[in-house]
Design a protein around this motif. Structure first.
Motif: not given
Length: 329
Positions: A53-55, A59, A68, A102, A108, A144-145
């Motif tokens: 998972v890259y956050t 967002h 996402v 990102v 995300t 998810l961040g």
């Protein structure tokens, strides 16, 4: 990008020269790529059921929801990993793709591994792994961040399936086996499946002549003619004359191909797939589909071209993000 045209349209001929071309471009941007925060989680019972998972630091939000993107890579059912080790790129691929979305769009990005033939994969296991990944996302929004106050109302979910990864996404979308899973997910208010991008996907295999590929297809599908995405779409149209369940729920599909995708494995099967789609009688199903192409790319290059910081190379990534942002509105 003209160098890619010289490699022709054979996937086997494209792989190593294409990697060799992009390797120095990615190494030159390695510090930027690696600056994206990444965490690894387990999403299912198999040792292959891991996802990264890259956050973003903040967002992207559309109408108080954040975006996402799930990325299912290709690999011909026999290879692939969340970060590829080829050409001593030290984990830059597919982190480069995640980093692009990102850092440039505030998404995300989730990159799962899925089962290959060496892990016992057999149709419809690819669709099962897609469903498990999506369920994990639905159940773990808190992972998810950072969630800003303005994005607490929910998640807009998108899927990018490349080549064999797109076959698995198509299996989830069109196979009756997953009708209940789709219904359960499509009815969730907090997390909405807004869009799916099918990139360079072989929708059928009737034109494939290579005996080694045929052997792989026989191992995975058992009957590729019956279980390929085109066949599943035909079955869906016959058994569900009222239209596609995800289209009725508002999900949009973008079929995207590279200019130098192979004719027999990708471009002609795509044309058959699109023609079959237009046979749906309900307007929601027909209007759910968009088709586009990426100039100057081959079957291998798109996922390598992102985070190279070159406008022409990254154009397809912006196209995907614009599609996602548009269908969120």
């Amino acid at each position: 990008m003209a160098h890619l045209q010289k490699l022709g349209t054979s996937i086997a001929d494209q792989i190593y020269p294409t990697f060799a071309h992009y390797a120095p471009l990615l190494r030159a941007n390695a510090s930027t790529i690696r600056s994206t925060t990444c965490s690894t989680f387990t999403y299912g019972p198999s040792p292959r059921h891991k996802l990264d998972v890259y956050t973003p630091l903040r967002h992207s939000t559309t109408g108080s929801r954040h975006s996402v993107l799930l990325f299912f890579y290709g690999g011909g059912f026999v290879q692939g990993h969340r970060t590829l080790p080829l050409f001593a790129l030290d984990g830059l691929v597919h982190a480069n793709l995640a980093s692009f979305f990102v850092q440039k769009y505030g998404y995300t990005v989730v990159v799962p591994d899925y089962r290959l033939l060496s892990h016992g994969a057999e149709f419809p296991s690819g669709g099962e792994d897609v469903a498990l990944t999506m369920q994990w996302v639905y159940d773990n929004v808190d992972k998810l961040g950072p969630v800003e106050e303005e994005s607490r109302s929910g998640v807009d979910l998108f899927i990018l399936g490349n080549s064999a990864g797109g076959v698995h996404v198509s299996t989830f979308l069109f196979c009756d086996t997953f009708s209940k899973a789709r219904a359960d997910m499509l009815n969730v208010e907090k997390t909405k499946l807004r869009g799916v991008v099918l990139l360079s996907v072989p929708f059928s295999y009737g034109l494939v002549q290579d005996w080694e590929k045929r052997e792989v297809l026989d191992q995975y599908f058992r009957d590729a003619e019956q279980n390929c995405p085109l066949a599943l779409l035909k079955d869906t149209r016959r058994s569900n004359p009222g239209g596609l369940d995800f289209a009725k729920a508002g999900t949009r599909i973008l079929v995207l191909n590279a200019e130098w995708d192979p004719e027999d494995e990708c471009l002609r099967p795509r044309d058959e797939f699109v023609q079959e789609w237009w046979k749906f009688e309900d307007s929601k199903s027909r209007c759910a589909l968009a088709v586009d192409s990426v100039l100057g790319q081959n079957h291998i290059s798109p996922f390598l071209s992102l985070s190279t910081n070159m406008k022409s190379e990254e154009a397809w990534g912006h196209l995907v993000a614009n599609f996602c942002n548009r269908v969120s509105q």
